[in-house]
Design an enzyme around this catalytic site. Structure first.
Site, mmCIF file in Angstrom:
data_model
loop_
_atom_site.group_PDB
_atom_site.id
_atom_site.type_symbol
_atom_site.label_atom_id
_atom_site.label_comp_id
_atom_site.label_asym_id
_atom_site.label_seq_id
_atom_site.Cartn_x
_atom_site.Cartn_y
_atom_site.Cartn_z
ATOM 1 N N ARG A 127 0.820 -1.240 0.000
ATOM 2 C CA ARG A 127 0.000 0.000 0.000
ATOM 3 C C ARG A 127 0.835 1.264 0.000
ATOM 4 O O ARG A 127 0.412 2.313 0.470
ATOM 5 C CB ARG A 127 -0.950 0.021 1.181
ATOM 6 N N LYS A 175 2.698 11.465 -11.522
ATOM 7 C CA LYS A 175 1.847 10.582 -12.333
ATOM 8 C C LYS A 175 2.597 9.283 -12.585
ATOM 9 O O LYS A 175 3.734 9.302 -13.074
ATOM 10 C CB LYS A 175 1.540 11.239 -13.683
ATOM 11 N N GLU A 185 9.630 18.611 -26.271
ATOM 12 C CA GLU A 185 8.953 18.972 -25.010
ATOM 13 C C GLU A 185 9.535 20.289 -24.469
ATOM 14 O O GLU A 185 8.832 21.070 -23.835
ATOM 15 C CB GLU A 185 9.096 17.863 -23.961
ATOM 16 N N LYS A 236 7.902 23.017 -14.560
ATOM 17 C CA LYS A 236 7.065 21.852 -14.208
ATOM 18 C C LYS A 236 6.779 21.840 -12.706
ATOM 19 O O LYS A 236 5.649 21.575 -12.284
ATOM 20 C CB LYS A 236 7.761 20.559 -14.645
ATOM 21 N N GLU A 276 -4.271 18.048 -11.996
ATOM 22 C CA GLU A 276 -4.654 18.452 -13.356
ATOM 23 C C GLU A 276 -6.112 18.889 -13.461
ATOM 24 O O GLU A 276 -6.826 18.504 -14.382
ATOM 25 C CB GLU A 276 -4.367 17.302 -14.337
ATOM 26 N N ARG A 305 -2.526 22.648 -14.831
ATOM 27 C CA ARG A 305 -1.628 21.602 -15.326
ATOM 28 C C ARG A 305 -1.969 21.161 -16.747
ATOM 29 O O ARG A 305 -1.125 20.637 -17.460
ATOM 30 C CB ARG A 305 -1.643 20.393 -14.354
ATOM 31 N N ASN A 333 -0.415 19.949 -21.749
ATOM 32 C CA ASN A 333 -0.869 19.114 -22.868
ATOM 33 C C ASN A 333 -0.760 19.826 -24.207
ATOM 34 O O ASN A 333 -1.208 19.300 -25.224
ATOM 35 C CB ASN A 333 -2.322 18.682 -22.637
ATOM 36 N N HIS A 390 -0.231 17.954 -27.395
ATOM 37 C CA HIS A 390 -0.429 16.541 -27.086
ATOM 38 C C HIS A 390 -1.736 15.956 -27.615
ATOM 39 O O HIS A 390 -1.834 14.751 -27.781
ATOM 40 C CB HIS A 390 -0.336 16.310 -25.574
ATOM 41 N N HIS A 445 -0.960 12.727 -29.356
ATOM 42 C CA HIS A 445 -1.483 11.420 -28.917
ATOM 43 C C HIS A 445 -2.240 10.731 -30.038
ATOM 44 O O HIS A 445 -2.122 9.515 -30.227
ATOM 45 C CB HIS A 445 -2.416 11.589 -27.711
ATOM 46 N N HIS A 502 7.349 9.505 -28.624
ATOM 47 C CA HIS A 502 6.327 10.407 -28.075
ATOM 48 C C HIS A 502 6.634 11.884 -28.395
ATOM 49 O O HIS A 502 5.788 12.616 -28.907
ATOM 50 C CB HIS A 502 6.207 10.187 -26.570
HETATM 51 N N1 LIG Z 1 4.377 10.252 -15.789
HETATM 52 C C1 LIG Z 1 4.398 11.290 -16.592
HETATM 53 O O1 LIG Z 1 4.038 12.412 -16.210
HETATM 54 C C2 LIG Z 1 4.900 11.103 -17.985
HETATM 55 C C3 LIG Z 1 5.211 12.214 -18.781
HETATM 56 C C4 LIG Z 1 5.757 12.007 -20.041
HETATM 57 C C5 LIG Z 1 5.964 10.711 -20.496
HETATM 58 N N2 LIG Z 1 5.654 9.642 -19.707
HETATM 59 C C6 LIG Z 1 5.893 8.259 -20.155
HETATM 60 O O2 LIG Z 1 7.283 8.110 -20.362
HETATM 61 C C7 LIG Z 1 7.513 7.106 -21.343
HETATM 62 C C8 LIG Z 1 8.579 7.593 -22.299
HETATM 63 O O3 LIG Z 1 9.719 7.844 -21.556
HETATM 64 P P1 LIG Z 1 11.108 8.349 -22.180
HETATM 65 O O4 LIG Z 1 10.850 9.250 -23.302
HETATM 66 O O5 LIG Z 1 11.887 8.816 -21.033
HETATM 67 O O6 LIG Z 1 11.740 7.056 -22.836
HETATM 68 P P2 LIG Z 1 11.950 5.547 -22.367
HETATM 69 O O7 LIG Z 1 11.813 5.360 -20.921
HETATM 70 O O8 LIG Z 1 11.068 4.749 -23.276
HETATM 71 O O9 LIG Z 1 13.474 5.310 -22.768
HETATM 72 C C9 LIG Z 1 13.874 5.359 -24.115
HETATM 73 C C10 LIG Z 1 15.043 4.436 -24.380
HETATM 74 O O10 LIG Z 1 16.244 5.024 -23.887
HETATM 75 C C11 LIG Z 1 16.952 4.117 -23.029
HETATM 76 N N3 LIG Z 1 17.636 4.944 -22.056
HETATM 77 C C12 LIG Z 1 17.124 5.606 -21.018
HETATM 78 N N4 LIG Z 1 18.063 6.365 -20.437
HETATM 79 C C13 LIG Z 1 19.209 6.157 -21.104
HETATM 80 C C14 LIG Z 1 20.544 6.678 -20.998
HETATM 81 N N5 LIG Z 1 20.853 7.615 -20.094
HETATM 82 N N6 LIG Z 1 21.469 6.214 -21.858
HETATM 83 C C15 LIG Z 1 21.137 5.302 -22.808
HETATM 84 N N7 LIG Z 1 19.922 4.814 -22.988
HETATM 85 C C16 LIG Z 1 18.961 5.236 -22.141
HETATM 86 C C17 LIG Z 1 15.878 3.198 -22.501
HETATM 87 O O11 LIG Z 1 16.423 1.948 -22.100
HETATM 88 C C18 LIG Z 1 14.940 3.066 -23.703
HETATM 89 O O12 LIG Z 1 15.443 2.119 -24.603
HETATM 90 C C19 LIG Z 1 6.172 6.824 -21.980
HETATM 91 O O13 LIG Z 1 5.709 5.573 -21.518
HETATM 92 C C20 LIG Z 1 5.272 7.933 -21.474
HETATM 93 O O14 LIG Z 1 3.923 7.522 -21.312
HETATM 94 C C21 LIG Z 1 5.123 9.823 -18.464
HETATM 95 ZN ZN LIG Z 2 4.725 14.642 -23.468
#
Ligand SMILES: NC(=O)c1ccc[n+]([C@@H]2O[C@H](COP(=O)([O-])OP(=O)(O)OC[C@H]3O[C@@H](n4cnc5c(N)ncnc54)[C@H](O)[C@@H]3O)[C@@H](O)[C@H]2O)c1
Ligand SMILES: [Zn+2]
Length: 363
Positions: free
Chosen positions: A120, A142, A184, A226, A236, A240, A244, A247, A251, A264
């Site tokens: 939990r 999030k 971004e 942020k 949000e 917040r 978007n 987006h 999306h 993305h």
């Molecule tokens: N929670 C939120 O507010 C929020 C906001 C934006 C995106 N997201 C989520 O984040 C995800 C995308 O995340 P991302 O863009 O960070 O990419 P990711 O986590 O998919 O990573 C991209 C690739 O880079 C590699 N990688 C990561 N760090 C590295 C480094 N320092 N050196 C070498 N390789 C590295 C990873 O292994 C992966 O292959 C999506 O699932 C999206 O939904 C969440």
């Molecule tokens: Zn985004």
């Protein structure tokens, strides 16, 4: 060390941003209350690059056990959550354990949801390793995973205890991933930071090459934005939503291409161009501003082309977006560079026309 404080409902937490911060992890973590055990959650790839440095830093606090998992978007699901929770249980994790998540947005979202659910709720610290994770996903609480029915459909708001963003770790990030984060950055500039936009126009090349002076300045500015936004509107319900920007279309493009064609941030890049165009059409944004936004986005790198998407399919994806009501779409539009507003009723056909325009621009 630049340090910002997020004011979450559950209490404040710090976001530290500094080159070399990972090497000082021990000192940073010692500020957290007593922990019975520490678990480092990461992916094999990220761990290969940065795991050893983090394990060494953690040793000053408590030796950490590592649990590695697949961080591909396809593996961001409930099965991963179950497997991680079971691995934690087998390793003897309890409510006073600390999870340290090292990785990009996928690692952070999955580990965050695991931390929210296991026993939990156990404490979590984020060590984001992508540009997207450092300036966006690791801040704001999030967390969640995907269902076959849609992205991020199961999750929780679960703020971390600490976020440590070390720009140095971005060195090993593939160029395409780094550039994806730059869209971004442009988003942050358009929604509220004209000075950042000017800087990007001037120094985009330095930023692309990860020159420390440019990268660190930009990171700090986006992180500050942020932090301020989520501190004022954690759930949000209003402000917040401006995050978007770009987006709604982004999306829809990702979903319509089965999440395979665009990263993305790349889809958001196209979404920003489309939103600027819609902002002009609805009479809010001067054409000259839209052109500058368009030029800056295109300078980041080559975006994968937008394919011709059947109108029905596109409309369905635009309307299933959480922000759509009754054939009208709730969108964030720009008034000028550095200022946006939320329009609750943008006509679907205007958005579709803008997306069609993107396919032409792709040629
Ligand atoms: N929670 C939120 O507010 C929020 C906001 C934006 C995106 N997201 C989520 O984040 C995800 C995308 O995340 P991302 O863009 O960070 O990419 P990711 O986590 O998919 O990573 C991209 C690739 O880079 C590699 N990688 C990561 N760090 C590295 C480094 N320092 N050196 C070498 N390789 C590295 C990873 O292994 C992966 O292959 C999506 O699932 C999206 O939904 C969440
Ligand atoms: Zn985004």
């Amino acid at each position: 060390m630049k340090q910002f404080t997020v004011h979450a409902q559950s209490g404040p937490y710090a976001v530290c941003c500094q080159r070399g911060a990972l090497a000082r992890l021990g000192a940073l973590l010692s500020t957290l209350e007593e922990k019975s055990s520490v678990f480092l959650l990461s992916s094999p790839r990220v761990f290969r690059y940065w795991g050893r440095a983090v394990i060494a830093g953690l040793r000053e606090v408590k030796p950490a056990q590592r649990i590695l998992f697949d961080d591909r978007e396809e593996a961001k699901n409930l099965r991963a959550v179950e497997q991680l929770c079971r691995a934690l249980a087998r390793a003897g994790a309890d409510r006073r354990s600390l999870i340290v998540a090292l990785g990009g947005g996928v690692v952070g979202d999955v580990a965050g949801f695991v931390a929210a659910s296991y026993a939990r709720g156990v404490r979590i610290v984020h060590l984001p390793t992508t540009l997207v994770a450092q300036l966006d996903s690791a801040i704001g609480g999030k967390t969640g995973v995907n269902l076959p029915e849609g992205k991020n459909l199961v999750g929780a708001f679960y703020p971390p205890r600490l976020v440590v963003a070390d720009p140095q770790v971005l060195r090993t990030l593939p160029t395409r991933q780094f550039c994806s984060g730059l869209y971004e950055v442009i988003k942050y500039a358009v929604i509220g930071d004209e000075m950042l936009f000017h800087f990007l126009e001037r120094a985009l090349e330095d930023l692309r090459r990860q020159k420390p002076a440019a990268l660190d300045w930009v990171l700090e500015r986006c992180i500050r934005a942020k932090v301020e936004i989520v501190s004022r509107d954690e759930r949000e319900s209003g402000l917040r939503q401006i995050l978007n920007f770009g987006h709604t279309v982004g999306h829809a493009l990702e979903a319509a291409t089965n999440y395979r064609r665009f990263l993305h941030g790349e889809a958001v890049g196209w979404g920003i161009i489309a939103s600027a165009r819609i902002s002009v059409e609805i009479g809010k944004l001067p054409t000259a501003h839209a052109e500058r936004i368009h030029r800056l986005v295109r300078r980041v790198g080559k975006l994968p082309a937008v394919p011709a998407i059947p109108t029905r399919k596109l409309a369905a994806h635009l309307l299933t977006d959480k922000k759509a009501v009754g054939g009208k779409i709730r969108m964030v539009l720009a008034r000028q560079i550095g200022q946006v507003e939320i329009l609750p009723e943008v006509p679907l056909e205007v958005v579709i026309r803008a997306v069609r325009g993107l396919s032409e621009k792709s040629q």
